[in-house]
Design a protein around this motif. Structure first.
Motif, PDB file in Angstrom:
ATOM      1  N   ALA A 127      73.687 -14.111  60.357  1.00 36.59           N
ATOM      2  CA  ALA A 127      73.877 -14.001  58.911  1.00 36.59           C
ATOM      3  C   ALA A 127      74.045 -12.544  58.501  1.00 36.59           C
ATOM      4  N   ASP A 128      73.498 -11.626  59.298  1.00 31.66           N
ATOM      5  CA  ASP A 128      73.618 -10.202  58.975  1.00 31.66           C
ATOM      6  C   ASP A 128      75.074  -9.784  58.848  1.00 31.66           C
ATOM      7  N   LEU A 129      75.918 -10.264  59.758  1.00 30.56           N
ATOM      8  CA  LEU A 129      77.317  -9.846  59.751  1.00 30.56           C
ATOM      9  C   LEU A 129      78.034 -10.331  58.500  1.00 30.56           C
ATOM     10  N   VAL A 130      77.646 -11.499  57.997  1.00 26.53           N
ATOM     11  CA  VAL A 130      78.238 -12.000  56.761  1.00 26.53           C
ATOM     12  C   VAL A 130      77.896 -11.059  55.608  1.00 26.53           C
ATOM     13  N   LEU A 131      76.634 -10.611  55.554  1.00 21.20           N
ATOM     14  CA  LEU A 131      76.231  -9.678  54.511  1.00 21.20           C
ATOM     15  C   LEU A 131      76.930  -8.331  54.664  1.00 21.20           C
ATOM     16  N   GLU A 132      77.097  -7.900  55.892  1.00 21.04           N
ATOM     17  CA  GLU A 132      77.730  -6.608  56.138  1.00 21.04           C
ATOM     18  C   GLU A 132      79.197  -6.599  55.744  1.00 21.04           C
ATOM     19  N   GLU A 133      79.858  -7.765  55.809  1.00 20.97           N
ATOM     20  CA  GLU A 133      81.312  -7.764  55.681  1.00 20.97           C
ATOM     21  C   GLU A 133      81.855  -8.375  54.394  1.00 20.97           C
ATOM     22  N   VAL A 134      81.284  -9.491  53.921  1.00 17.91           N
ATOM     23  CA  VAL A 134      81.964 -10.199  52.834  1.00 17.91           C
ATOM     24  C   VAL A 134      81.102 -10.534  51.622  1.00 17.91           C
ATOM     25  N   VAL A 135      79.793 -10.449  51.728  1.00 16.54           N
ATOM     26  CA  VAL A 135      78.972 -10.779  50.565  1.00 16.54           C
ATOM     27  C   VAL A 135      79.151  -9.690  49.506  1.00 16.54           C
ATOM     28  N   GLU A 136      79.432 -10.113  48.284  1.00 18.76           N
ATOM     29  CA  GLU A 136      79.659  -9.156  47.206  1.00 18.76           C
ATOM     30  C   GLU A 136      78.380  -8.406  46.855  1.00 18.76           C
ATOM     31  N   LEU A 137      78.538  -7.112  46.583  1.00 20.83           N
ATOM     32  CA  LEU A 137      77.410  -6.303  46.132  1.00 20.83           C
ATOM     33  C   LEU A 137      77.259  -6.463  44.621  1.00 20.83           C
ATOM     34  N   ARG A 138      76.046  -6.772  44.193  1.00 22.00           N
ATOM     35  CA  ARG A 138      75.764  -6.939  42.768  1.00 22.00           C
ATOM     36  C   ARG A 138      74.474  -6.202  42.428  1.00 22.00           C
ATOM     37  N   PRO A 139      74.217  -5.968  41.151  1.00 16.48           N
ATOM     38  CA  PRO A 139      72.981  -5.254  40.779  1.00 16.48           C
ATOM     39  C   PRO A 139      71.724  -5.967  41.272  1.00 16.48           C
ATOM     40  N   GLU A 140      71.723  -7.298  41.218  1.00 16.32           N
ATOM     41  CA  GLU A 140      70.567  -8.052  41.706  1.00 16.32           C
ATOM     42  C   GLU A 140      70.732  -8.330  43.199  1.00 16.32           C
ATOM     43  N   ILE A 152      80.199 -14.980  48.224  1.00 17.94           N
ATOM     44  CA  ILE A 152      81.426 -14.770  48.993  1.00 17.94           C
ATOM     45  C   ILE A 152      82.626 -15.057  48.105  1.00 17.94           C
ATOM     46  N   ASN A 153      83.496 -14.069  47.955  1.00 18.01           N
ATOM     47  CA  ASN A 153      84.710 -14.244  47.172  1.00 18.01           C
ATOM     48  C   ASN A 153      85.721 -15.009  48.021  1.00 18.01           C
ATOM     49  N   PRO A 154      86.156 -16.189  47.588  1.00 11.38           N
ATOM     50  CA  PRO A 154      87.097 -16.977  48.396  1.00 11.38           C
ATOM     51  C   PRO A 154      88.421 -16.261  48.630  1.00 11.38           C
ATOM     52  N   GLN A 155      88.721 -15.221  47.841  1.00  9.21           N
ATOM     53  CA  GLN A 155      89.938 -14.443  48.082  1.00  9.21           C
ATOM     54  C   GLN A 155      89.771 -13.500  49.274  1.00  9.21           C
ATOM     55  N   ASP A 156      88.512 -13.247  49.660  1.00 10.07           N
ATOM     56  CA  ASP A 156      88.246 -12.363  50.796  1.00 10.07           C
ATOM     57  C   ASP A 156      88.227 -13.117  52.117  1.00 10.07           C
ATOM     58  N   THR A 157      87.749 -14.357  52.100  1.00  7.51           N
ATOM     59  CA  THR A 157      87.638 -15.126  53.334  1.00  7.51           C
ATOM     60  C   THR A 157      87.506 -16.609  53.033  1.00  7.51           C
ATOM     61  N   ASP A 158      87.936 -17.443  53.968  1.00  3.39           N
ATOM     62  CA  ASP A 158      87.772 -18.894  53.866  1.00  3.39           C
ATOM     63  C   ASP A 158      86.509 -19.371  54.566  1.00  3.39           C
ATOM     64  N   VAL A 159      85.726 -18.440  55.105  1.00  2.00           N
ATOM     65  CA  VAL A 159      84.539 -18.798  55.870  1.00  2.00           C
ATOM     66  C   VAL A 159      83.346 -18.981  54.937  1.00  2.00           C
ATOM     67  N   ALA A 160      82.580 -20.031  55.164  1.00  2.00           N
ATOM     68  CA  ALA A 160      81.352 -20.296  54.416  1.00  2.00           C
ATOM     69  C   ALA A 160      80.237 -20.629  55.383  1.00  2.00           C
ATOM     70  N   VAL A 161      79.014 -20.351  54.968  1.00  2.00           N
ATOM     71  CA  VAL A 161      77.842 -20.650  55.784  1.00  2.00           C
ATOM     72  C   VAL A 161      77.424 -22.098  55.545  1.00  2.00           C
ATOM     73  N   VAL A 162      77.200 -22.832  56.624  1.00  2.00           N
ATOM     74  CA  VAL A 162      76.802 -24.234  56.525  1.00  2.00           C
ATOM     75  C   VAL A 162      75.286 -24.379  56.545  1.00  2.00           C
ATOM     76  N   THR A 163      74.627 -23.765  57.528  1.00  2.00           N
ATOM     77  CA  THR A 163      73.183 -23.880  57.658  1.00  2.00           C
ATOM     78  C   THR A 163      72.669 -22.810  58.614  1.00  2.00           C
ATOM     79  N   GLY A 164      71.375 -22.554  58.567  1.00  2.00           N
ATOM     80  CA  GLY A 164      70.739 -21.650  59.506  1.00  2.00           C
ATOM     81  C   GLY A 164      70.096 -22.419  60.644  1.00  2.00           C
TER      82      GLY A 164
END
Length: 299
Positions: A127-140, A152-164
């Motif tokens: 999950a770290d790599l998802v945060l490093e690459e595509v998760v949007e940075l927000r104030p919270e 995750i902005n769907p314009q950035d990637t079609d990949v989504a997390v299903v489960t841990g």
């Protein structure tokens, strides 16, 4: 007709072990999974120099490969990034049949990126790599796997997390007692009010900003351990930091206070929604444990 689903998986380490353990819950591969795990742990020890072998890595690779069993795991050689760049035996592939689905587990150095480039519809990675690459940075900030897909902005990637997969190690706030003081609590609010250096592992800037939020990291100056220093020792020198912890025993040995567990560093099952079809969805459901998990929403 049996459907064969290629699944990108890590080549070594804890994430691959978590994947094999998950697959073993739905298929009779306990012996093969144990063999892969023990082989790769042995190869890691050889690479680190804590064990030695008379055979070269090429000879060991041949020994692992010459089984005469088409269902046996396959391995390959990569250069490790340790001093001298030694050759290291790593996982290559394994086919696993469950009912009318054959999962073809294929080792990749960066499974998440293989999904992003549409090489695979299904895969596992940290999950770290998802945060490093595509998760949007927000104030919270973000504190759980369940919050990832919404960031995750769907314009950035079609990949989504299903489960841990539950192989959880936490990114945890650590600090010296002097930095925390007698009345403060070492949590996200502490960081929001904090001004000064924050020790983190190199390349984790974006991950930490995503987890804590840009509002909390405003005024924070990232610092990094030297190549020879342990992370806990570097945090003790800096005063405050974020590091992966399990029990926290090493942190306590360095006189550090354990604070809030910020985010789980966990292996996750991911799906490229643009590539998914009925067979991929069936494999996704197969690999999601309904007894212990609720799959994250994938649209």
């Amino acid at each position: 007709m049996t459907a064969t689903i290629p699944v990108a998986v890590p080549r070594k380490g804890r994430p691959l072990e978590a994947v094999l353990e998950r697959v073993a819950t739905v298929a009779d591969i306990d012996a093969r999974a144990d063999s892969i795990i023990s082989t790769l742990r042995y190869e890691k020890a050889l690479t680190k120099g804590t064990k030695s072998a008379d055979e070269s890595p090429y000879e060991r690779l041949a020994d692992y490969s010459e089984t005469g069993d088409p269902s046996a795991p396959e391995y390959t050689l990569l250069r490790d990034d340790r001093e001298g760049f030694p050759r290291r035996v790593v996982f290559d592939s394994l086919s696993v049949s469950v009912d009318d689905i054959t999962l073809r587990l294929i080792g990749r150095e960066e499974p998440f990126r293989a999904l992003r480039t549409h090489e695979f519809a299904l895969g596992f990675d940290s999950a770290d790599l998802v945060l490093e690459e595509v998760v949007e940075l927000r104030p919270e900030g973000i504190g759980s796997l369940a919050e990832i897909n919404a960031r995750i902005n769907p314009q950035d990637t079609d990949v989504a997390v299903v489960t841990g997969l539950g192989d959880t190690v936490y990114h945890t706030l650590l600090a010296t007692p002097e930095a925390v003081g007698e009345t403060a609590t070492l949590d996200r609010e502490f960081v929001a009010d904090y001004r000064g250096p924050l020790c983190i592992s190199p390349r984790y800037e974006r991950l930490v900003e995503a987890v804590l939020g840009t509002a909390a990291t405003d005024g924070v100056e990232f610092a990094y351990p030297t190549e020879t220093a342990e992370e806990e020792a570097a945090i003790a020198d800096t005063g405050v930091g974020v590091y992966l912890t399990v029990t926290g025993s090493t942190a306590r040995e360095h006189g550090l206070v354990l604070g809030e567990q910020l985010f789980p560093s966990e292996t996750v099952l991911m799906e490229n929604t643009a590539e998914a079809d009925a067979a991929v969805e069936a494999a996704t459901q197969l690999l999601t444990d309904p007894a212990t998990e609720t799959a994250l929403q994938v649209e």
